[in-house]
Design a protein around this motif. Structure first.
Motif, PDB file in Angstrom:
ATOM      1  N   ASN A 191       0.463  -1.237  -0.027  1.00 17.10           N
ATOM      2  CA  ASN A 191       0.129  -0.273  -0.026  1.00 17.10           C
ATOM      3  C   ASN A 191       0.754   1.188   0.055  1.00 17.10           C
ATOM      4  O   ASN A 191       0.108   2.231   0.972  1.00 17.10           O
ATOM      5  N   GLY A 192       2.128   1.348  -1.070  1.00 24.09           N
ATOM      6  CA  GLY A 192       2.425   2.472  -0.714  1.00 24.09           C
ATOM      7  C   GLY A 192       4.348   2.200   0.475  1.00 24.09           C
ATOM      8  O   GLY A 192       4.847   3.584   0.728  1.00 24.09           O
ATOM      9  N   ARG A 193       3.524   1.765   1.410  1.00 30.00           N
ATOM     10  CA  ARG A 193       4.707   1.424   2.694  1.00 30.00           C
ATOM     11  C   ARG A 193       6.459   2.260   2.227  1.00 30.00           C
ATOM     12  O   ARG A 193       6.328   3.294   2.315  1.00 30.00           O
ATOM     13  N   GLU A 194       6.412   1.188   1.201  1.00 30.03           N
ATOM     14  CA  GLU A 194       8.186   0.860   0.730  1.00 30.03           C
ATOM     15  C   GLU A 194       8.231   2.520   0.020  1.00 30.03           C
ATOM     16  O   GLU A 194       9.928   3.300   0.063  1.00 30.03           O
ATOM     17  N   PHE A 195       7.451   2.578  -1.176  1.00 33.76           N
ATOM     18  CA  PHE A 195       7.527   3.600  -1.837  1.00 33.76           C
ATOM     19  C   PHE A 195       7.355   5.125  -0.928  1.00 33.76           C
ATOM     20  O   PHE A 195       8.396   5.643  -1.463  1.00 33.76           O
ATOM     21  N   LEU A 196       6.908   4.985  -0.001  1.00 35.52           N
ATOM     22  CA  LEU A 196       6.833   6.480   1.162  1.00 35.52           C
ATOM     23  C   LEU A 196       7.753   6.484   1.489  1.00 35.52           C
ATOM     24  O   LEU A 196       8.960   7.319   2.152  1.00 35.52           O
TER      25      LEU A 196
END
Length: 93
Positions: free
Chosen positions: A44-49
């Protein structure tokens, strides 16, 4: 994919600072919508953020600020005559 996406977002166009006639640091607002694309990223975007903010922390040219912090840090706030709205993923509006 997350690293490449974060790298692309933290690499500003080379002309960005040249278009603003000011001796003050350039403030660019980036609003990350919390309800749309995150389900398409792993976790859910955690690694991207995490990657995105890690890159900002390491880069001397970037500072992550809240809107209130950016306004308080500005000595003078110039106005603009236009805003270009757009979607990053579709390159159109």
């Amino acid at each position: 994919m997350e690293r490449r996406a974060a790298a692309g977002l933290t690499r500003p166009p080379p002309f960005l600072g040249e278009r603003v006639p000011s001796q003050q640091p350039l403030t660019v607002s980036l609003f990350l919508d919390g309800e749309n694309a995150w389900e398409y990223y792993a976790g859910n975007g955690r690694e991207f953020l995490r990657e995105f903010y890690k890159r900002i922390e390491k880069d001397q040219d970037f500072r992550a600020l809240t809107a209130s912090e950016a306004i308080a840090a500005a000595k003078e706030i110039p106005t603009t005559t236009g805003i270009f709205p757009g979607l990053l993923d579709q390159r159109k509006f």
